[in-house]
Write an enzyme that holds these catalytic residues in place. Structure first.
Site, PDB file in Angstrom:
ATOM      1  N   CYS A   1      -5.428  11.074  -7.760  1.00 58.90           N
ATOM      2  CA  CYS A   1      -5.780  10.145  -6.618  1.00 58.90           C
ATOM      3  C   CYS A   1      -4.623   9.623  -5.956  1.00 58.90           C
ATOM      4  CB  CYS A   1      -6.721   9.285  -7.220  1.00 58.90           C
ATOM      5  SG  CYS A   1      -7.340   8.002  -5.799  1.00 58.90           S
TER       6      CYS A   1
ATOM      7  N   CYS B   1      -4.887   5.835  -5.627  1.00 59.34           N
ATOM      8  CA  CYS B   1      -4.796   5.068  -6.923  1.00 59.34           C
ATOM      9  C   CYS B   1      -3.255   4.765  -6.884  1.00 59.34           C
ATOM     10  CB  CYS B   1      -5.218   5.992  -8.086  1.00 59.34           C
ATOM     11  SG  CYS B   1      -7.092   6.058  -7.752  1.00 59.34           S
TER      12      CYS B   1
END
Length: 277
Positions: free
Chosen positions: A131, A134
């Site tokens: 991600c 993230c």
């Protein structure tokens, strides 16, 4: 074809000295050796073949059983040097971690971690190695953890715990849930670097001193049941049976004055005994 540099020096740990390999021309039977020099060394020329090959297991230097002790020590030093050079790359979600940041290992670990914190604020951070949001947000989360040492940050790797995240209804990343003591879950939301203010506001709002109302609540009962019903997880949960006394038992247990007569009044889903003059 490998080339050994002139006057290359091999460190021999067992003999506490260095060995110098002198060679002036290229040879297919010699492997290049580069190790740190030692203040004291003796000169040694290997007369036997020093063949090398690359196999599936890595670098193989000749027939090990035929090597002399000094050659074996040299090869051991070479392997150690190569291991130090290669090293282990640190993954982005392992960088900048603080003492109050913990990686969740299982569903049971998550449940226990939330129940064993008393009245401390707990932030569960759901992330994925793939991600981008993230990864970009991770350094700031580490900064928040450093500035708030009394807050526990639990990290859940989505790739390693997909089934658990599914049972907890986590479908977007990065995702955060705030828990505190007997209050249980306080809020849950998703945010990125662009919306980091949402995280700051939630942290400022819920990271305030509060009196403890009882033991930590942790996950909602519906979440615990969902985890227990997930066959992919080794988690067991027994729903606590709430014992509700019968109305007659309540009446018998309640001391009643002769001047008052009990009247049972139904309010919502609870039976309450009221006193009426």
């Amino acid at each position: 074809m490998a080339e050994v540099l002139s006057q290359s020096k091999l460190l021999c740990p067992s003999e506490g000295r260095a060995v110098s390999l002198s060679r002036t021309r290229r040879s297919p039977s010699l492997a290049a050796v580069h190790l740190a020099p030692s203040p004291s060394f003796v000169s040694l020329r290997f007369s036997s073949s020093f063949s090398s090959s690359i196999g599936n297991g890595g670098l193989v230097l000749g027939d090990w059983s035929r090597r002399r002790p000094v050659e074996r020590n040299a090869i051991d030093g070479l392997h150690a040097k190569m291991s130090l050079r290669i090293g282990k790359s640190v993954k982005w979600w392992e960088k900048g971690l603080q003492p109050n940041m913990k990686e969740v290992q299982s569903a049971q670990d998550l449940v226990d971690s939330l129940l064993n914190v008393d009245n401390k604020l707990v932030i569960v951070d759901f992330y994925s190695p793939g991600c981008g949001g993230c990864k970009a947000l991770h350094p700031k989360i580490c900064q928040f953890a450093e500035l708030n040492p009394d807050v526990l940050f639990l990290q859940v790797n989505y790739e390693e715990h997909k089934s658990m995240c599914y049972s907890l209804n986590v479908h977007v990343l990065p995702f955060f849930r705030f828990y505190r003591g007997a209050h249980g879950r306080l809020c849950s939301f998703s945010c990125t670097n662009a919306t980091i203010k949402k995280f700051k506001d939630a942290l400022a709002k819920h990271n305030t001193e509060r009196s403890s109302l009882g033991p930590a609540k942790g996950l909602e009962e519906s979440e615990l049941l969902a985890l227990a019903g997930n066959k992919d997880l080794s988690f067991h949960y027994n729903k606590k049976q709430m014992l509700v006394p019968a109305p007659d038992d309540v009446a018998e247990a309640t001391p009643i004055s002769p001047m008052f007569s009990p009247t049972r009044v139904l309010q919502g889903s609870e039976d309450k005994v009221l006193s009426k003059l």
